[in-house]
Design a protein around this motif. Structure first.
Motif, PDB file in Angstrom:
ATOM      1  N   GLY A   7     -10.988  -2.949   3.037  1.00 57.68           N
ATOM      2  CA  GLY A   7      -9.781  -3.017   4.102  1.00 57.68           C
ATOM      3  C   GLY A   7      -8.307  -2.531   3.575  1.00 57.68           C
ATOM      4  N   GLY A   8      -7.406  -2.598   4.139  1.00 54.28           N
ATOM      5  CA  GLY A   8      -6.145  -1.885   3.894  1.00 54.28           C
ATOM      6  C   GLY A   8      -5.398  -2.645   2.728  1.00 54.28           C
ATOM      7  N   ALA A   9      -5.687  -3.880   2.542  1.00 48.49           N
ATOM      8  CA  ALA A   9      -5.108  -4.533   1.370  1.00 48.49           C
ATOM      9  C   ALA A   9      -5.826  -4.337   0.115  1.00 48.49           C
ATOM     10  N   ILE A  36     -13.738   2.927   4.356  1.00 44.11           N
ATOM     11  CA  ILE A  36     -12.219   2.362   3.892  1.00 44.11           C
ATOM     12  C   ILE A  36     -11.366   2.472   5.278  1.00 44.11           C
ATOM     13  N   SER A  37     -10.526   1.459   5.388  1.00 41.61           N
ATOM     14  CA  SER A  37      -9.506   1.452   6.078  1.00 41.61           C
ATOM     15  C   SER A  37      -8.367   2.080   5.849  1.00 41.61           C
ATOM     16  N   ALA A  38      -7.211   2.004   6.776  1.00 42.86           N
ATOM     17  CA  ALA A  38      -5.971   2.671   6.394  1.00 42.86           C
ATOM     18  C   ALA A  38      -5.239   1.914   5.356  1.00 42.86           C
ATOM     19  N   ARG A 202      -8.578  -2.797  16.930  1.00 44.90           N
ATOM     20  CA  ARG A 202      -7.836  -3.136  15.665  1.00 44.90           C
ATOM     21  C   ARG A 202      -8.825  -4.161  14.869  1.00 44.90           C
ATOM     22  N   GLU A 203      -8.691  -3.992  13.519  1.00 44.44           N
ATOM     23  CA  GLU A 203      -9.685  -4.396  12.550  1.00 44.44           C
ATOM     24  C   GLU A 203     -11.011  -3.994  12.528  1.00 44.44           C
ATOM     25  N   GLY A 204     -11.259  -2.865  13.273  1.00 43.08           N
ATOM     26  CA  GLY A 204     -12.670  -2.320  13.628  1.00 43.08           C
ATOM     27  C   GLY A 204     -13.392  -1.819  12.258  1.00 43.08           C
TER      28      GLY A 204
HETATM   29 MG    MG Z   1      -7.618  -4.461   7.977  1.00 45.75          MG
END
Ligand code: MG
Ligand code: ASP
Length: 421
Positions: A7-9, A36-38, A202-204
């Protein structure tokens, strides 16, 4: 083959990107599909770009986007030693895609523009990570997920076309593993038949990982997070929350549905359907065991606590003393699905239906005024919804003591209380 989701973190600064790359590199031999997320809070920042553009503030939109561009270019500068030109080239293609759109006037609906703009976050983050992993020696192929994951054109909440996506996976994605150890792609986004970019909500990205796992018959999915494992409650609200080392799909889908932030609620079905285990692990300390989620029932779970903040209660009362059933009930359900606004809790009485929703002023306003044609509608704001799975008296007392409860529901496994704050 395994699926990893970050995820983003896990990529919100240089050190974390290096750490994430090290984790991927260490396991590359197992053949990984990495989703991977943004980076960090990029998606929120891109939402602001889309909003500014759509409300006619093109200059603001471009300026906001300029900052996002700079953050990504700076990341390339500090992270990548060898492949920086390739990374900048790839980024500049995505920048152009967005800027080209921002220079136009909006002629379609907001959700369409939202998806075109916001999806760039995942494209940019994976471009950087891909080039970095390559220079670290990982035998990797970067894939634009829009060539694989086909969706309908329900922008911002796109539905997956499983058949076409599966065909693409068989024809275009799986053969890559004959040559590469790691295939890196984006979570959260897809594309329509017309090649328009879409997002899955969101959070997809968790959901994307599960879709891929289902279709490639992965051995497992690992979601790497900034927590040690799934906890019995949000440790920021409940410092005595405990680690849960094993959970069942049923338990997790219920927890996510009630609002636990651990995993996107849509993630479980594709995994459960193919019996693919899901691991939640800490990217900060990968040596920790984390949580394993499988199809096996788990006995003796402690009380699991979920709190959904900012709730509203809508009371729909029939105007002429008729029961809320059949036609009027169907009418309400149509309104809910038309607005994509679903109640978190429902209770009926003879002539009224009580529905608790997450407060979303715009949707709530629309719902209340449309429903007013059939019902007297009352709204109460400022509420919280508490859910306890596997409740015991002690936990109930501790969490409800002194609370002004306005609605209480209990099954043998789950207690839910809606109260004023
Ligand atoms: Mg996220
Ligand atoms: N980047 C997207 C979001 O922040 C998707 C995700 O993180 O899963 O919602």
């Amino acid at each position: 083959m395994k699926v990893y989701k970050f995820g983003g973190a896990s990529i919100n600064n240089i050190e974390r990107m290096q750490n994430t790359a090290a984790t991927i590199g260490k396991h590359a031999g197992e053949k990984l599909l990495v989703v991977i997320s943004a980076m960090g809070k990029t998606t929120n920042a891109l939402e602001k770009v889309a909003e500014a553009f759509f409300s006619g503030n093109r200059e603001d939109a471009l300026l906001l986007f300029q900052r996002i561009k700079k953050a990504h270019l700076d990341t390339v500068k500090y992270l990548i030693n060898l492949n920086w030109q390739a990374a900048e080239k790839q980024l500049s293609d995505f920048f152009t895609e967005v800027e080209w759109l921002l220079h136009d006037q909006p002629v379609k609906g907001f959700d369409y523009y939202y998806d075109q703009v916001v999806a760039s976050g995942e494209l940019m983050s994976t471009a950087i990570m891909g080039q970095y992993l390559k220079e670290k020696g990982v035998n990797l192929k970067w894939v634009d997920v829009r060539d694989i994951l086909r969706t309908d054109n329900n922008y911002r909440d796109a539905g997956v076309n499983w058949e076409i996506t599966e065909k693409h996976i068989q024809e275009k994605l799986l053969p890559l593993f004959n040559t590469y150890d790691v295939v890196l792609t984006q979570g959260f986004i897809g594309a329509t038949d017309e090649n328009e970019t879409t997002t899955l909500g969101r959070e997809g990205s968790d959901y994307s990982a599960a879709i891929f796992a289902n279709l490639i018959q992965a051995k497992s999915v690992t979601i790497w997070k900034d927590v040690d494992a799934v906890m019995s409650a949000d440790p920021r609200l409940f410092p005595d929350a405990t680690i849960i080392s094993t959970l069942s799909f049923t338990e997790v889908i219920e927890m996510a549905y009630y609002g636990a932030q651990v995993i996107h609620p849509k993630t479980i079905k594709p995994l459960q359907n193919k019996n693919i285990p899901l691991f939640v692990k800490s990217f900060i300390d990968p040596n920790l065991p984390g949580t394993a989620i499988t199809g096996n029932p788990v006995k003796q779970l402690p009380p699991l606590i979920v709190i959904k903040p900012v709730q509203v209660l809508l009371r729909f009362r029939s105007k002429d003393f008729s029961f809320v059933e059949d036609e009027p009930l169907q009418k309400l359900q149509e309104l809910f699905s038309g607005l994509k606004y679903r109640p978190n809790l429902i209770q009926n009485t003879a002539i009224s239906l009580l529905c608790c929703f997450t407060d979303h002023p715009e949707k709530m306003g629309k719902l209340a005024s449309a429903a007013a044609a059939y019902f007297d509608v009352e709204v109460e704001k400022g509420l919280q919804l508490l859910t306890i799975r596997h409740y015991d008296e002690k936990t109930i007392n501790k969490l409800t003591e002194g609370k002004d409860i306005i609605l209480l529901q209990k099954t043998t496994e789950t207690l839910q209380a809606l109260y004023r704050i």
